[in-house]
Design a protein around this motif. Structure first.
Motif, PDB file in Angstrom:
ATOM      1  N   CYS A  17      37.834   4.432 -19.365  1.00  0.00           N
ATOM      2  CA  CYS A  17      37.939   5.767 -18.969  1.00  0.00           C
ATOM      3  C   CYS A  17      39.226   6.663 -19.184  1.00  0.00           C
ATOM      4  O   CYS A  17      39.252   7.816 -18.997  1.00  0.00           O
ATOM      5  CB  CYS A  17      37.519   5.924 -17.432  1.00  0.00           C
ATOM      6  SG  CYS A  17      38.762   5.408 -16.374  1.00  0.00           S
TER       7      CYS A  17
ATOM      8  N   CYS B 242      41.506   0.571 -14.546  1.00  0.00           N
ATOM      9  CA  CYS B 242      41.831   1.446 -13.363  1.00  0.00           C
ATOM     10  C   CYS B 242      40.925   0.665 -12.287  1.00  0.00           C
ATOM     11  O   CYS B 242      41.433   0.964 -11.190  1.00  0.00           O
ATOM     12  CB  CYS B 242      41.314   2.933 -13.613  1.00  0.00           C
ATOM     13  SG  CYS B 242      39.499   2.786 -13.660  1.00  0.00           S
TER      14      CYS B 242
ATOM     15  N   CYS C  11      35.434  -0.878 -14.780  1.00  0.00           N
ATOM     16  CA  CYS C  11      35.899  -0.682 -15.921  1.00  0.00           C
ATOM     17  C   CYS C  11      36.322  -1.875 -16.843  1.00  0.00           C
ATOM     18  O   CYS C  11      35.843  -2.025 -17.713  1.00  0.00           O
ATOM     19  CB  CYS C  11      36.950   0.387 -16.343  1.00  0.00           C
ATOM     20  SG  CYS C  11      36.363   2.041 -15.813  1.00  0.00           S
TER      21      CYS C  11
HETATM   22 ZN    ZN Z   1      38.587   3.080 -15.927  1.00  0.00          ZN
END
Ligand code: ZN
Ligand code: ZN
Length: 312
Positions: free
Chosen positions: A184, A206, A210
């Motif tokens: 992302c 993060c 993800c």
């Molecule tokens: Zn991420």
């Protein structure tokens, strides 16, 4: 401008210009010390000239004729392919592997032959492996990624010869991509610290979501596992394998590495891919063959090992 400041600025320019190879001593160098494409080609050819040529390679490539001012090989492509394959499989001829990997013959075999040449230390095979197979994998929306392998081979190439200093080592690549979530693109903030993949220490995430997406849907799993195989079975022996190949020998570590990478898989395993571009009846984008399977092994092998080795 002070001398130090000038040096700093020069360094900055160098770093910002990662595609150019900077050499100051070569006679072909321009006034800025940047080599022409032809000069780079000449150096790349020279580096690999240390590898012996098998009789099969000589026979397959030396018999040429000039048609309309262009050099053509006299042999039919199939005959040429058979000879080169014989040179590669029976004598470990790197010149043959390079010729096959450059796509002069069946394009389907491009990746396995380039990988065979690369693990033996062929600079040109490594450059083609990066340029033809790994560099363009990370296009947006493509569910595959090969930055980690790109970085690995860049470092190996630099270890072989520093003249061209390919600025593609993993850390340089990492700096270029910046520190952001691989999925992302979130960056570090006061409240969020990205976490690195433990396997490759390359990609950052993060969140677990993800990371899982990248691992499963973008096949980081396969890439990360192949890196692990290379780090364990190739890196420590890279120089010794190359030195042996230059002498025309096979280093004992080579066969184990080939086995671990899946290069020695029997051709029945991937015959369907070669014949129909499908796997279990499902069509596969040919670009996907060059990124590793889930276990880190290759989709298409090269030739089965003459001395089968256990999986230990
Ligand atoms: Zn991420
Ligand atoms: Zn990883």
């Amino acid at each position: 401008m002070g001398r130090r400041q000038k040096l700093r600025q020069e360094r900055k320019i160098k770093n910002n210009n990662p595609t150019s190879a900077v050499v100051t001593t070569a006679p072909e160098a321009t006034s800025e010390g940047i080599l022409s494409a032809a000069a780079i080609q000449a150096i790349v050819k020279e580096i690999d000239s240390v590898f012996p040529k098998s009789d099969e390679f000589v026979q397959a490539t030396m018999d040429t004729e000039i048609i309309n001012g262009k050099e053509h090989h006299k042999l039919h492509t199939n005959e040429q392919y058979a000879l080169l394959k014989q040179g590669a499989t029976e004598h470990g001829c790197i010149q043959s592997m390079l010729f096959l990997g450059e796509g002069h013959c069946n394009p389907m075999y491009l990746h396995p032959w380039l990988l065979e040449g690369a693990i033996r230390g062929s600079y040109r095979c490594i450059m083609h492996l990066i340029g033809k197979c790994y560099m363009h994998q990370a296009e947006p929306k493509m569910n595959r990624n090969a930055d980690v392998l790109y970085g690995y081979w860049g470092k190996i190439a630099t270890n072989i010869d520093t003249r061209l200093c390919p600025p593609i080592a993993l850390n340089v690549l990492k700096d270029r991509l910046g520190r952001k979530c691989a999925i992302c693109s979130k960056t570090d903030t006061k409240t969020l610290t990205l976490k690195q993949c433990i396997g490759c220490s390359f990609h950052c995430y993060c969140s677990e979501t993800c990371q899982t997406t990248h691992w499963k849907e973008h096949n980081h799993r396969g890439e990360c596992k192949q890196l692990r195989i290379l780090n364990k079975y190739h890196k420590p022996y890279a120089k010794a394998i190359r030195d042996a190949a230059i002498r025309g020998d096979i280093h004992p570590a080579l066969e184990k590495l080939r086995y671990k990478l899946g290069l020695t898989r029997p051709s029945e395993d991937y015959q369907e891919l070669l014949d129909f571009n499908t796997h279990n009846g499902k069509s596969i984008n040919p670009k996907d063959y060059v990124v590793p399977r889930e276990d880190g092994t290759v989709w298409v092998g090269s030739f089965p090992s003459s001395s089968p080795i256990g999986s230990s």
